[in-house]
Design an enzyme around this catalytic site. Structure first.
Site, PDB file in Angstrom:
ATOM      1  N   SER A  41      33.183  84.274 -78.024  1.00 12.86           N
ATOM      2  CA  SER A  41      33.651  82.979 -77.524  1.00 12.86           C
ATOM      3  C   SER A  41      34.751  82.295 -78.014  1.00 12.86           C
ATOM      4  O   SER A  41      35.209  81.259 -77.348  1.00 12.86           O
ATOM      5  CB  SER A  41      32.447  81.843 -77.591  1.00 12.86           C
ATOM      6  N   LYS A  63      32.427  76.310 -82.413  1.00 13.37           N
ATOM      7  CA  LYS A  63      33.165  75.968 -81.129  1.00 13.37           C
ATOM      8  C   LYS A  63      34.392  75.135 -81.559  1.00 13.37           C
ATOM      9  O   LYS A  63      34.286  74.308 -82.681  1.00 13.37           O
ATOM     10  CB  LYS A  63      32.076  75.200 -80.174  1.00 13.37           C
TER      11      LYS A  63
END
Length: 173
Positions: A36, A79
């Site tokens: 990700s 993230k």
């Protein structure tokens, strides 16, 4: 002889206590799991997590943070911070807007579709909106199971990659 053993034991205990304090309050090694955050971070990268900085200041936009995943346990997400507390986030036609200004596009795939965020989202005073750099393969704030990240949930920020060796170096926002 007895004094030497006592000194050795005291030295070992001090070393263990120091290591515990460093890992608990200053920095920690963690492993990136998944794709990700590509191209910045890759699956199985070993990174150093700075846990001390956020004791003195809040996360800044574009910093890469670590927080517990929605399923809990040993699962942690890595993230990028996109929007800060009090800001408004909107995703339209694959682009991300914060306070009606398009954010710089650092993502691998240059799109933010699909998305469960169908209208503007106003962040509360302790909430952050985060996205993965590889948005096609990222479970992030766009989805209900992750949602916004509370300030108290943030473990720290990624500051250095030390493995693989050829990619070692400081991680900049």
């Amino acid at each position: 002889m007895f004094k030497s053993i006592i000194r050795l034991l005291v030295t070992i205990l001090i070393t263990i206590a120091f290591a515990f304090l460093m890992i608990t309050y200053v920095g920690e090694r963690t492993k990136v799991s998944g794709h990700s955050m590509e191209p910045q971070l890759h699956d199985q990268d070993q990174v150093l997590l700075d846990k001390l900085t956020y004791c003195f200041r809040n996360p800044k936009r574009y910093e890469i943070i670590v927080f517990p995943g929605p399923e809990g346990g040993d699962q942690f997400f890595v993230k990028r911070v996109i929007a800060l507390p009090g800001e408004t986030v909107k995703i339209a036609k694959g682009k991300v807007y914060v306070n009606n200004k398009e954010v710089k596009d650092y993502s691998k795939d240059h799109t933010t579709d699909p998305c469960e965020l169908k209208s503007e989202l106003h962040l509360k005073s302790d909430e952050y909106f985060v996205l993965g750099d590889n948005r096609d393969n990222s479970n992030d704030s766009r989805y209900k199971e992750v949602g916004t990240v509370k300030r108290a949930e943030i473990t720290g920020r990624v500051v250095f990659r030390f493995y693989p060796w050829k990619s070692a170096g400081v991680i900049r926002p």
